[in-house]
Design a protein around this motif. Structure first.
Motif, PDB file in Angstrom:
ATOM      1  N   ALA A  86       3.393   5.401   5.982  1.00 26.70           N
ATOM      2  CA  ALA A  86       2.486   4.262   5.843  1.00 26.70           C
ATOM      3  C   ALA A  86       3.271   2.956   5.705  1.00 26.70           C
ATOM      4  CB  ALA A  86       1.572   4.459   4.634  1.00 26.70           C
ATOM      5  N   VAL A  87       4.357   2.996   4.956  1.00 29.64           N
ATOM      6  CA  VAL A  87       5.198   1.805   4.789  1.00 29.64           C
ATOM      7  C   VAL A  87       5.787   1.381   6.129  1.00 29.64           C
ATOM      8  CG1 VAL A  87       7.411   1.008   3.838  1.00 29.64           C
ATOM      9  CG2 VAL A  87       5.741   2.147   2.357  1.00 29.64           C
ATOM     10  N   GLU A  88       6.266   2.352   6.906  1.00 24.62           N
ATOM     11  CA  GLU A  88       6.837   2.033   8.205  1.00 24.62           C
ATOM     12  C   GLU A  88       5.789   1.391   9.115  1.00 24.62           C
ATOM     13  OE1 GLU A  88       9.656   4.116  11.623  1.00 24.62           O
ATOM     14  OE2 GLU A  88       8.647   5.367  10.136  1.00 24.62           O
ATOM     15  N   THR A  89       4.571   1.911   9.085  1.00 24.50           N
ATOM     16  CA  THR A  89       3.484   1.335   9.877  1.00 24.50           C
ATOM     17  C   THR A  89       3.178  -0.088   9.418  1.00 24.50           C
ATOM     18  OG1 THR A  89       2.505   3.519  10.230  1.00 24.50           O
ATOM     19  CG2 THR A  89       1.073   1.619  10.555  1.00 24.50           C
ATOM     20  N   TYR A  90       3.115  -0.280   8.100  1.00 23.94           N
ATOM     21  CA  TYR A  90       2.840  -1.601   7.513  1.00 23.94           C
ATOM     22  C   TYR A  90       3.895  -2.620   7.926  1.00 23.94           C
ATOM     23  CZ  TYR A  90       2.619  -5.136   3.768  1.00 23.94           C
ATOM     24  OH  TYR A  90       2.576  -6.312   3.058  1.00 23.94           O
ATOM     25  N   LEU A  91       5.170  -2.209   7.916  1.00 22.90           N
ATOM     26  CA  LEU A  91       6.257  -3.126   8.243  1.00 22.90           C
ATOM     27  C   LEU A  91       6.304  -3.459   9.734  1.00 22.90           C
ATOM     28  CD1 LEU A  91       9.112  -1.777   5.943  1.00 22.90           C
ATOM     29  CD2 LEU A  91       7.668  -3.787   5.607  1.00 22.90           C
ATOM     30  N   LYS A  92       5.651  -2.649  10.545  1.00 24.92           N
ATOM     31  CA  LYS A  92       5.542  -2.957  11.967  1.00 24.92           C
ATOM     32  C   LYS A  92       4.453  -3.987  12.240  1.00 24.92           C
ATOM     33  CE  LYS A  92       7.127   1.540  13.729  1.00 24.92           C
ATOM     34  NZ  LYS A  92       6.688   2.790  14.434  1.00 24.92           N
ATOM     35  N   GLY A  93       3.731  -4.359  11.178  1.00 15.59           N
ATOM     36  CA  GLY A  93       2.657  -5.328  11.339  1.00 15.59           C
ATOM     37  C   GLY A  93       1.323  -4.703  11.671  1.00 15.59           C
ATOM     38  N   GLU A  94       1.248  -3.379  11.624  1.00 16.12           N
ATOM     39  CA  GLU A  94       0.001  -2.686  11.920  1.00 16.12           C
ATOM     40  C   GLU A  94      -0.816  -2.504  10.644  1.00 16.12           C
ATOM     41  OE1 GLU A  94       0.834   0.947  13.995  1.00 16.12           O
ATOM     42  OE2 GLU A  94       2.446   0.035  15.185  1.00 16.12           O
ATOM     43  N   GLU A  95      -2.114  -2.389  10.808  1.00 20.55           N
ATOM     44  CA  GLU A  95      -2.997  -2.230   9.660  1.00 20.55           C
ATOM     45  C   GLU A  95      -3.013  -0.771   9.212  1.00 20.55           C
ATOM     46  OE1 GLU A  95      -7.462  -3.703   8.222  1.00 20.55           O
ATOM     47  OE2 GLU A  95      -6.802  -3.931  10.310  1.00 20.55           O
ATOM     48  N   VAL A  96      -2.923  -0.578   7.919  1.00 21.18           N
ATOM     49  CA  VAL A  96      -2.954   0.767   7.341  1.00 21.18           C
ATOM     50  C   VAL A  96      -4.289   0.946   6.637  1.00 21.18           C
ATOM     51  CG1 VAL A  96      -1.824   2.392   5.775  1.00 21.18           C
ATOM     52  CG2 VAL A  96      -0.448   0.702   7.020  1.00 21.18           C
ATOM     53  N   HIS A  97      -5.015   1.992   6.978  1.00 21.30           N
ATOM     54  CA  HIS A  97      -6.346   2.228   6.435  1.00 21.30           C
ATOM     55  C   HIS A  97      -6.338   3.402   5.466  1.00 21.30           C
ATOM     56  CE1 HIS A  97      -8.258  -0.468   9.421  1.00 21.30           C
ATOM     57  NE2 HIS A  97      -7.350   0.024  10.250  1.00 21.30           N
ATOM     58  N   TRP A  98      -7.105   3.277   4.388  1.00 23.14           N
ATOM     59  CA  TRP A  98      -7.288   4.395   3.476  1.00 23.14           C
ATOM     60  C   TRP A  98      -8.370   5.340   4.021  1.00 23.14           C
ATOM     61  CZ3 TRP A  98      -9.521   4.195  -2.199  1.00 23.14           C
ATOM     62  CH2 TRP A  98      -9.295   5.426  -2.811  1.00 23.14           C
ATOM     63  N   LEU A  99      -9.403   4.753   4.660  1.00 21.81           N
ATOM     64  CA  LEU A  99     -10.502   5.547   5.197  1.00 21.81           C
ATOM     65  C   LEU A  99     -10.406   5.628   6.719  1.00 21.81           C
ATOM     66  CD1 LEU A  99     -13.475   4.013   3.155  1.00 21.81           C
ATOM     67  CD2 LEU A  99     -11.994   5.922   2.504  1.00 21.81           C
ATOM     68  N   ASN A 100     -10.803   6.769   7.271  1.00 23.35           N
ATOM     69  CA  ASN A 100     -10.871   6.869   8.727  1.00 23.35           C
ATOM     70  C   ASN A 100     -12.237   6.383   9.217  1.00 23.35           C
ATOM     71  OD1 ASN A 100     -12.743   8.953   8.324  1.00 23.35           O
ATOM     72  ND2 ASN A 100     -11.229  10.568   8.637  1.00 23.35           N
ATOM     73  N   GLU A 101     -12.499   6.502  10.487  1.00 26.49           N
ATOM     74  CA  GLU A 101     -13.729   5.953  11.069  1.00 26.49           C
ATOM     75  C   GLU A 101     -14.988   6.641  10.563  1.00 26.49           C
ATOM     76  OE1 GLU A 101     -14.113   6.877  15.331  1.00 26.49           O
ATOM     77  OE2 GLU A 101     -12.265   8.062  15.100  1.00 26.49           O
ATOM     78  N   TRP A 102     -14.855   7.818   9.982  1.00 28.60           N
ATOM     79  CA  TRP A 102     -16.004   8.537   9.442  1.00 28.60           C
ATOM     80  C   TRP A 102     -16.164   8.334   7.926  1.00 28.60           C
ATOM     81  CZ3 TRP A 102     -12.434  11.092  12.690  1.00 28.60           C
ATOM     82  CH2 TRP A 102     -12.866  11.234  14.010  1.00 28.60           C
ATOM     83  N   GLY A 103     -15.319   7.472   7.357  1.00 29.94           N
ATOM     84  CA  GLY A 103     -15.412   7.184   5.935  1.00 29.94           C
ATOM     85  C   GLY A 103     -14.707   8.184   5.045  1.00 29.94           C
ATOM     86  N   THR A 104     -13.894   9.044   5.639  1.00 26.75           N
ATOM     87  CA  THR A 104     -13.137  10.037   4.875  1.00 26.75           C
ATOM     88  C   THR A 104     -11.756   9.493   4.550  1.00 26.75           C
ATOM     89  OG1 THR A 104     -14.287  11.799   6.066  1.00 26.75           O
ATOM     90  CG2 THR A 104     -12.289  12.410   4.861  1.00 26.75           C
ATOM     91  N   THR A 105     -11.267   9.777   3.343  1.00 20.94           N
ATOM     92  CA  THR A 105      -9.968   9.263   2.937  1.00 20.94           C
ATOM     93  C   THR A 105      -8.845   9.945   3.708  1.00 20.94           C
ATOM     94  OG1 THR A 105      -9.906  10.859   1.123  1.00 20.94           O
ATOM     95  CG2 THR A 105     -10.723   8.664   0.608  1.00 20.94           C
ATOM     96  N   LYS A 106      -7.886   9.140   4.152  1.00 25.78           N
ATOM     97  CA  LYS A 106      -6.718   9.658   4.866  1.00 25.78           C
ATOM     98  C   LYS A 106      -5.603  10.029   3.901  1.00 25.78           C
ATOM     99  CE  LYS A 106      -5.510   7.303   8.500  1.00 25.78           C
ATOM    100  NZ  LYS A 106      -5.144   6.137   9.345  1.00 25.78           N
ATOM    101  N   TYR A 107      -5.649   9.449   2.699  1.00 20.01           N
ATOM    102  CA  TYR A 107      -4.634   9.711   1.681  1.00 20.01           C
ATOM    103  C   TYR A 107      -5.330  10.024   0.355  1.00 20.01           C
ATOM    104  CZ  TYR A 107      -2.045   6.776   5.020  1.00 20.01           C
ATOM    105  OH  TYR A 107      -1.509   6.232   6.157  1.00 20.01           O
ATOM    106  N   SER A 108      -4.649  10.754  -0.500  1.00 19.91           N
ATOM    107  CA  SER A 108      -5.158  10.954  -1.851  1.00 19.91           C
ATOM    108  C   SER A 108      -5.092   9.619  -2.603  1.00 19.91           C
ATOM    109  CB  SER A 108      -4.316  11.995  -2.588  1.00 19.91           C
ATOM    110  OG  SER A 108      -3.016  11.478  -2.861  1.00 19.91           O
ATOM    111  N   LEU A 109      -5.816   9.529  -3.699  1.00 19.29           N
ATOM    112  CA  LEU A 109      -5.799   8.306  -4.511  1.00 19.29           C
ATOM    113  C   LEU A 109      -4.388   7.991  -4.971  1.00 19.29           C
ATOM    114  CD1 LEU A 109      -7.168   6.011  -6.060  1.00 19.29           C
ATOM    115  CD2 LEU A 109      -7.626   7.653  -7.913  1.00 19.29           C
TER     116      LEU A 109
END
Length: 263
Positions: A86-109
């Motif tokens: 996630a950090v690598e994605t963030y540093l590339k300037g891309e948006e990191v989402h906690w929820l996917n398109e169906w509203g389900t969490t991609k990561y634990s809290l």
């Protein structure tokens, strides 16, 4: 481990596998080694550090959790991988989402909170990114590895290793020393300072000390031991490693990429 839908042409994967020109077979390489050049392999820093003696607290923990130790350690490793990705994605300037398109969490809290702690560090101290997930070699120490972050903060070049562990271990400073040595050998500008960006710290907020970087639940623990001293300790550990691995080369396995029933 190679997962479904993984692109074997990705540079991070190519360190471990070598497709032939016809793509009919793949040579799998032991992930604990890096190829320095043809016929020369160096063990990863973390592989050598696994031979560092465990303390009594680790032994007590093993007794308490018993057969669940492997499950707990594997889960912790997966959490660390998720945070790093996630950090690598963030540093590339891309948006990191906690929820996917169906509203389900991609990561634990827990994982999402650690990702947010990294963002707080980044937005607070505004480092200039020099490199992330950079492969380095040290011909002096005969090791290789992947450094998490090389950043510039207030004119100084920092080597930072992101940690999601519950505690700070003795091997962390040795790991940083190896990465710093490799960086200094591979690049013209040497490392000025190095530390662990610990995302599970017990800190309550900003430090009163001007040179201390920290926030709620995270801190940068700078290495205080001299680089040469940590390298000296690592070299002793390397000798123990070589007793068990006198031939410094990976095990390989050649697998076909397709199968068909012979009639």
């Amino acid at each position: 481990m190679i997962e479904k839908n993984e692109n074997v042409k990705d540079k991070r994967v190519q360190r471990l596998i070598h497709p032939d020109s016809t793509a009919r077979q793949i040579t799998l390489q032991d992930s604990r080694y890096y190829q320095r050049k043809e016929g020369l392999y160096y063990p990863s820093v973390t592989t050598v550090l696994s031979y560092f003696p465990k303390d009594k607290f680790f032994e007590t923990w093993l007794k308490e959790v018993g057969t669940n130790a492997d499950i707990i350690m594997r889960r912790a490793g997966e959490e660390g991988t998720q945070v790093h990705n996630a950090v690598e994605t963030y540093l590339k300037g891309e948006e990191v989402h906690w929820l996917n398109e169906w509203g389900t969490t991609k990561y634990s809290l827990k994982v999402w909170q650690m990702i947010l702690k990294f963002v707080e560090f980044w937005e607070t101290y505004k480092p200039t990114l020099v490199e992330s997930e950079v492969h380095i070699f040290s011909d002096e120490l005969m090791i290789a590895g992947t450094a998490d972050l090389i950043v510039e903060i207030e004119g100084e070049l920092w080597l930072l290793d992101i940690k999601t562990s519950n505690a700070i271990h003795d091997t962390f400073d040795l790991q940083l020393a190896c990465y710093a040595s490799g960086w200094n050998e591979c690049f013209d500008r040497p490392i000025d300072r190095m530390g662990i960006l610990w995302l599970k710290a017990m800190t309550r907020g900003e430090s009163r000390k001007a040179d201390k970087m920290q926030g709620k639940g995270w801190e940068v623990k700078e290495t205080t031991e001299p680089l040469e001293e940590n390298k000296r300790i690592f070299k002793h550990l390397y000798e123990i490693f070589k007793v068990k691995h006198p031939e410094l080369k990976p095990h390989t396995e050649i697998l076909p990429t397709s199968i068909k029933l012979k009639g």
